[in-house]
Scaffold this motif. Structure first.
Motif, PDB file in Angstrom:
ATOM      1  N   ASP A 142      39.672  64.419   8.940  1.00 32.87           N
ATOM      2  CA  ASP A 142      38.350  63.830   9.172  1.00 32.87           C
ATOM      3  C   ASP A 142      37.381  64.620   8.284  1.00 32.87           C
ATOM      4  O   ASP A 142      37.650  65.783   7.964  1.00 32.87           O
ATOM      5  CB  ASP A 142      37.896  64.044  10.629  1.00 32.87           C
ATOM      6  N   ALA A 179      31.239  50.823  11.791  1.00 36.82           N
ATOM      7  CA  ALA A 179      30.719  50.631  13.153  1.00 36.82           C
ATOM      8  C   ALA A 179      29.940  51.829  13.679  1.00 36.82           C
ATOM      9  O   ALA A 179      29.489  51.807  14.818  1.00 36.82           O
ATOM     10  CB  ALA A 179      31.883  50.334  14.098  1.00 36.82           C
ATOM     11  N   LYS A 180      29.782  52.869  12.869  1.00 43.02           N
ATOM     12  CA  LYS A 180      29.055  54.037  13.389  1.00 43.02           C
ATOM     13  C   LYS A 180      27.733  54.158  12.622  1.00 43.02           C
ATOM     14  O   LYS A 180      26.769  53.516  12.993  1.00 43.02           O
ATOM     15  CB  LYS A 180      29.932  55.281  13.295  1.00 43.02           C
ATOM     16  N   HIS A 225      32.452  59.817  10.391  1.00 43.05           N
ATOM     17  CA  HIS A 225      31.246  60.482  10.910  1.00 43.05           C
ATOM     18  C   HIS A 225      30.444  61.188   9.816  1.00 43.05           C
ATOM     19  O   HIS A 225      29.445  61.849  10.118  1.00 43.05           O
ATOM     20  CB  HIS A 225      31.629  61.480  12.015  1.00 43.05           C
ATOM     21  N   GLY A 230      37.838  50.759  11.411  1.00 42.60           N
ATOM     22  CA  GLY A 230      38.175  52.052  10.817  1.00 42.60           C
ATOM     23  C   GLY A 230      39.614  52.452  11.115  1.00 42.60           C
ATOM     24  O   GLY A 230      40.297  53.055  10.279  1.00 42.60           O
ATOM     25  N   ASN A 280      42.765  53.228   8.135  1.00 44.58           N
ATOM     26  CA  ASN A 280      43.709  54.337   7.953  1.00 44.58           C
ATOM     27  C   ASN A 280      45.145  53.822   7.834  1.00 44.58           C
ATOM     28  O   ASN A 280      45.943  54.358   7.060  1.00 44.58           O
ATOM     29  CB  ASN A 280      43.565  55.343   9.101  1.00 44.58           C
ATOM     30  N   SER A 298      43.944  57.929  14.785  1.00 46.95           N
ATOM     31  CA  SER A 298      44.307  56.834  13.880  1.00 46.95           C
ATOM     32  C   SER A 298      45.002  57.360  12.623  1.00 46.95           C
ATOM     33  O   SER A 298      45.910  56.714  12.099  1.00 46.95           O
ATOM     34  CB  SER A 298      43.077  56.027  13.499  1.00 46.95           C
ATOM     35  N   THR A 331      34.750  53.788   8.953  1.00 47.33           N
ATOM     36  CA  THR A 331      34.369  52.679   9.822  1.00 47.33           C
ATOM     37  C   THR A 331      33.025  52.144   9.341  1.00 47.33           C
ATOM     38  O   THR A 331      32.262  52.856   8.685  1.00 47.33           O
ATOM     39  CB  THR A 331      34.241  53.149  11.283  1.00 47.33           C
ATOM     40  N   HIS A 334      41.642  62.670  13.706  1.00 45.10           N
ATOM     41  CA  HIS A 334      41.561  61.496  14.582  1.00 45.10           C
ATOM     42  C   HIS A 334      42.943  60.859  14.763  1.00 45.10           C
ATOM     43  O   HIS A 334      43.754  60.824  13.838  1.00 45.10           O
ATOM     44  CB  HIS A 334      40.599  60.476  13.963  1.00 45.10           C
TER      45      HIS A 334
END
Ligand SMILES: Cc1ncc(COP(=O)(O)O)c(C=O)c1O
Length: 399
Positions: A155, A217-218, A187, A88, A92, A115, A215, A113
């Motif tokens: 975000d 990964a969440k 998120h 993620g 960006n 990033s 991402t 965030h």
């Protein structure tokens, strides 16, 4: 802050120092990181394709697994196209390296965030902050820079306070020409929107000036990142973003795991509904503590307890009771150190009640660490919901 010595974990359990705890941690919102179909897809593909492409996709490292995932992810999220990044954070950088070719100014939420901020700065954009969640503040800046090519960065759901960005209002303040709203949906993806299609879908935005990064990964429980949007923009990321062109992609086996996770989501919204039902139970349980709530539908509950010593004691009492409620130091939260408690689709209602019971008790028995303001009746055993205990806790929290 000391790192956790995690020996083993599942979506709802964590083992540290050989002891298992009921855990409300991490961002595995749907539990897909432990889903048997996803794990099988990963294992099978790793056996047949190995671990790494050992080359970038634009040289000799492209696979049908990567292309398939891009198509399926875009279709699921209702976008024309997607392109994968290594994570993620990189997504960006990919988006902003591309946007910097046509935009000069990045207007960024003050709590966005890292990033996003790093990516905008590294891409050479002039970066100005707007007040957290304030479209009014963003409008003022957008007007000042209307002719420069403006990208608003935010975000969707803020990991440290659970707030949801006012996406429609931010879109409305974009200048009419050469402007973009970049939404980091790390998120919101798998949490908000129809069947977990994300915050942009939830806000009903179909404007071509919206770009999404996320991402994998969440909520998706795997690994990797992606940029999504109009086909022309995604094509230009592929051609122009050197952070993409010059790096090794997410391993193909992980791309297959992500494809399996997206298939699970496409086939039905059972997991998302379970998450929503658990969020509702968590809200009801925590309501009695008087602690602040995130917006509806958000599984991230962050709060700080009066003073540091009491907060640490509450954390320890929960651990003694076998419950792990993370106490973290991370920017953007309600205090330098605060609780970040996350409910996911794999928790049972009983487990959420267990957290509530022990949290109430810990708040109650640590009251003495604050100056006493009024005499209090003796603490009773709160087997679960004993209304007198609950009322006392509310009164305490409200001061
Ligand atoms: C809002 C946000 N953006 C980007 C990232 C980076 O994603 P990744 O961990 O896949 O690099 C994270 C979290 O780690 C995040 O919370």
């Amino acid at each position: 802050m000391a790192r956790l010595p995690i020996e083993w974990s599942s979506p709802t359990r964590i083992r540290m120092h050989a002891r298992d705890y009921l855990a409300f941690a991490g961002c595995n919102y749907l539990g897909l990181g432990g889903h048997p179909v996803v794990i099988d897809a990963l294992a099978q593909a790793a056996r047949s394709m190995g671990i790494s492409t050992t080359a970038s996709r634009e040289t000799t490292g492209n696979t049908l697994s990567h292309e398939g995932l891009e198509r399926e992810l875009a279709a699921f999220m209702g976008q024309e196209a997607a392109i994968l990044g290594a994570e993620g954070y990189t997504a960006n950088f990919m988006a902003l390296q591309t946007l910097a070719l046509t935009h000069r100014v990045a207007i960024i939420d003050a709590h966005a965030h890292r990033s996003l901020r790093h990516a905008a700065t590294a891409a050479g954009l002039h970066v100005c902050e707007f007040e957290h969640l304030s479209a009014r503040s963003a409008r003022w800046l957008a007007t000042q820079h209307a002719d420069s090519g403006v990208v608003i960065l935010t975000d969707s759901v803020f990991a440290a306070d659970g707030a949801v960005a006012p996406l429609a209002d931010l879109l409305a303040v974009l200048p009419p020409h050469r402007s973009t709203l970049l939404v980091d949906d790390c998120h919101g993806f798998c949490v908000l929107g129809r069947g977990g299609r994300g915050a942009v879908e939830a806000a009903g935005l179909t404007d071509p000036r919206v770009v999404i990064t996320t991402t994998l990964a969440k909520g998706l429980g795997c690994y990797g990142g992606a940029v999504l949007g109009r086909r022309a923009f995604i094509d230009s990321v592929q051609q122009q973003a050197w952070v993409y062109r010059s790096s090794t992609p997410v391993p193909p086996a992980l791309a297959e795991a992500c494809r399996a996770a997206v298939r699970v989501l496409s086939q039905g919204d059972e997991l998302v509904q379970r998450l929503r039902s658990n969020i509702q139970v968590m809200r009801e349980v925590l309501f009695f503590t008087g602690l602040p709530m995130p917006p509806d539908g958000v599984p991230i509950f962050t709060f700080a307890v009066s003073d540091e010593a009491r907060q640490q004691r509450v954390h320890e009492l929960l651990l003694e009771a076998g419950v792990f409620a993370p106490l973290i130091e991370y920017p953007g939260g309600p205090a330098p150190r605060y609780f970040r408690v996350v409910v996911n689709a794999m928790h049972t209602h009983d487990e959420i009640n267990t957290l509530g019971k022990h949290l109430l008790r810990a708040l109650d028995v640590t009251r003495d660490q604050r100056p006493a303001r009024r005499p209090r009746p003796p603490v009773e055993d709160a087997e679960m919901p004993d209304i007198r205990v609950l009322e006392r806790a509310v009164m305490e929290q409200l001061g």
